[in-house]
Design an enzyme around this catalytic site. Sequence first.
Site, PDB file in Angstrom:
ATOM      1  N   ASN A   9       0.839  -1.206   0.000  1.00 39.20           N
ATOM      2  CA  ASN A   9       0.000   0.000   0.000  1.00 39.20           C
ATOM      3  C   ASN A   9       0.870   1.250   0.000  1.00 39.20           C
ATOM      4  OD1 ASN A   9      -2.690  -1.119   0.114  1.00 39.20           O
ATOM      5  ND2 ASN A   9      -2.198  -1.811   2.186  1.00 39.20           N
ATOM      6  N   ASN A  10       2.182   1.066  -0.126  1.00 40.58           N
ATOM      7  CA  ASN A  10       3.104   2.199  -0.082  1.00 40.58           C
ATOM      8  C   ASN A  10       3.320   2.720  -1.506  1.00 40.58           C
ATOM      9  OD1 ASN A  10       5.497   3.742  -0.184  1.00 40.58           O
ATOM     10  ND2 ASN A  10       6.304   2.770   1.667  1.00 40.58           N
ATOM     11  N   ASN A  12       5.073   5.157  -2.652  1.00 46.28           N
ATOM     12  CA  ASN A  12       6.473   5.437  -3.006  1.00 46.28           C
ATOM     13  C   ASN A  12       7.151   4.189  -3.553  1.00 46.28           C
ATOM     14  OD1 ASN A  12       5.906   7.216  -0.360  1.00 46.28           O
ATOM     15  ND2 ASN A  12       7.209   8.317  -1.782  1.00 46.28           N
ATOM     16  N   LYS A  13       6.879   3.051  -2.886  1.00 46.42           N
ATOM     17  CA  LYS A  13       7.479   1.796  -3.346  1.00 46.42           C
ATOM     18  C   LYS A  13       6.944   1.423  -4.731  1.00 46.42           C
ATOM     19  CE  LYS A  13       8.283  -0.500   1.107  1.00 46.42           C
ATOM     20  NZ  LYS A  13       7.948  -1.674   1.898  1.00 46.42           N
ATOM     21  N   ASP A  69       9.800  -6.443   1.686  1.00 51.22           N
ATOM     22  CA  ASP A  69       9.904  -5.884   3.020  1.00 51.22           C
ATOM     23  C   ASP A  69      11.310  -5.305   3.139  1.00 51.22           C
ATOM     24  OD1 ASP A  69       8.486  -5.309   5.348  1.00 51.22           O
ATOM     25  OD2 ASP A  69       9.512  -6.873   6.471  1.00 51.22           O
ATOM     26  N   THR A  70      11.376  -4.103   3.684  1.00 49.06           N
ATOM     27  CA  THR A  70      12.662  -3.387   3.757  1.00 49.06           C
ATOM     28  C   THR A  70      12.905  -2.918   5.181  1.00 49.06           C
ATOM     29  OG1 THR A  70      12.543  -2.631   1.469  1.00 49.06           O
ATOM     30  CG2 THR A  70      13.901  -1.324   2.949  1.00 49.06           C
ATOM     31  N   TYR A 151      13.337   6.978   5.760  1.00 50.75           N
ATOM     32  CA  TYR A 151      14.617   7.437   6.319  1.00 50.75           C
ATOM     33  C   TYR A 151      15.510   8.090   5.251  1.00 50.75           C
ATOM     34  CZ  TYR A 151      13.071   4.395  10.146  1.00 50.75           C
ATOM     35  OH  TYR A 151      12.334   3.810  11.152  1.00 50.75           O
ATOM     36  N   HIS A 177      19.022  -0.483  -2.484  1.00 53.93           N
ATOM     37  CA  HIS A 177      18.656  -1.824  -2.054  1.00 53.93           C
ATOM     38  C   HIS A 177      17.497  -2.387  -2.879  1.00 53.93           C
ATOM     39  CE1 HIS A 177      16.946   1.621  -0.076  1.00 53.93           C
ATOM     40  NE2 HIS A 177      15.842   0.963   0.184  1.00 53.93           N
ATOM     41  N   ARG A 178      16.468  -1.548  -3.071  1.00 53.11           N
ATOM     42  CA  ARG A 178      15.283  -2.012  -3.813  1.00 53.11           C
ATOM     43  C   ARG A 178      15.652  -2.285  -5.268  1.00 53.11           C
ATOM     44  NH1 ARG A 178      12.489   1.524  -1.827  1.00 53.11           N
ATOM     45  NH2 ARG A 178      11.790   0.278  -0.078  1.00 53.11           N
TER      46      ARG A 178
HETATM   47  P1  IMP Z   1       8.096  -1.833   5.026  1.00 53.28           P
HETATM   48  O1  IMP Z   1       8.946  -2.595   4.074  1.00 53.28           O
HETATM   49  O2  IMP Z   1       6.849  -1.343   4.380  1.00 53.28           O
HETATM   50  O3  IMP Z   1       7.877  -2.538   6.325  1.00 53.28           O
HETATM   51  O4  IMP Z   1       8.892  -0.503   5.305  1.00 53.28           O
HETATM   52  C1  IMP Z   1       9.697  -0.332   6.377  1.00 53.28           C
HETATM   53  C2  IMP Z   1      10.017   1.129   6.605  1.00 53.28           C
HETATM   54  O5  IMP Z   1      11.349   1.293   6.162  1.00 53.28           O
HETATM   55  C3  IMP Z   1       9.198   2.155   5.856  1.00 53.28           C
HETATM   56  O6  IMP Z   1       8.112   2.600   6.593  1.00 53.28           O
HETATM   57  C4  IMP Z   1      10.175   3.267   5.670  1.00 53.28           C
HETATM   58  O7  IMP Z   1      10.186   4.088   6.803  1.00 53.28           O
HETATM   59  C5  IMP Z   1      11.490   2.560   5.600  1.00 53.28           C
HETATM   60  N1  IMP Z   1      11.942   2.393   4.227  1.00 53.28           N
HETATM   61  C6  IMP Z   1      11.703   1.346   3.383  1.00 53.28           C
HETATM   62  N2  IMP Z   1      12.308   1.556   2.210  1.00 53.28           N
HETATM   63  C7  IMP Z   1      12.935   2.749   2.317  1.00 53.28           C
HETATM   64  C8  IMP Z   1      13.718   3.518   1.412  1.00 53.28           C
HETATM   65  O8  IMP Z   1      13.973   3.153   0.256  1.00 53.28           O
HETATM   66  N3  IMP Z   1      14.167   4.694   1.889  1.00 53.28           N
HETATM   67  C9  IMP Z   1      13.915   5.146   3.159  1.00 53.28           C
HETATM   68  N4  IMP Z   1      13.178   4.476   4.022  1.00 53.28           N
HETATM   69  C10 IMP Z   1      12.697   3.289   3.609  1.00 53.28           C
END
Ligand code: IMP
Length: 198
Positions: A9-10, A12-13, A69-70, A151, A177-178
């Site tokens: 649901n992100n 940006n991703k 997941d990141t 971040y 990373h992505r």
């Molecule tokens: P999740 O993968 O949706 O659990 O994301 C984990 C959290 O890591 C996110 O809410 C962001 O705050 C952070 N995050 C994930 N990817 C990035 C990135 O590429 N840049 C900066 N923060 C990130």
Amino acid sequence: MEKLIFATNNQNKVEEIKSLIGDLFEVVSLKEAGIDIEIPEPHNTLEENATEKSRTIYQLTNQNCFSEDTGLEVAALNGEPGVKSARYAGEAVSFSNNLDKLLINLKGKTDRRAQFKTVISLILNGKEHQFTGICQGRVIDFERGTNGFGYDPVFVPDGSDKTFAEMTLEEKNFFSHRKKATAQLLAFLSLNGKNSSI
Ligand code: IMP
């Protein structure tokens, strides 16, 4: 074109992954697929959470899909926030709450080494495959830049003087990373199209 649901649901991703995958596959976000659910991230590792997300969407749709997941792993904080990156300052908090907590916890620390780690879980024809991408760098002690998310304003990847938030999406993709995890996903999909039995 082959269709792949991206279990997130992100937004940006979604934009980052779409910019990386281009026209090779039709990446469809949950919103675009008409799926309105909050996917749980209950586990202690990025790998398990990624699997949980892709399985949840596969069970709902029976279609090829992937999730990611990141986490940001900070050396001086013993790998935190890591898998808790989205909820570092608590449940339902903003990116800036998490970032503020990170900077407070790093105050006065000279070791600023950190890495972003992305785990992608692909479910292709019912079988799961994982891909990992790591970007090493450091966390600076104040925010710089307004692009990106999470971040990004405090993370400077090795090989650059800019934070991710000071970069265009193309510049971030050079290091990220992505991007590294997605490159493996793409290589795998190019070799094993959706009609293969892999
Ligand atoms: P999740 O993968 O949706 O659990 O994301 C984990 C959290 O890591 C996110 O809410 C962001 O705050 C952070 N995050 C994930 N990817 C990035 C990135 O590429 N840049 C900066 N923060 C990130």
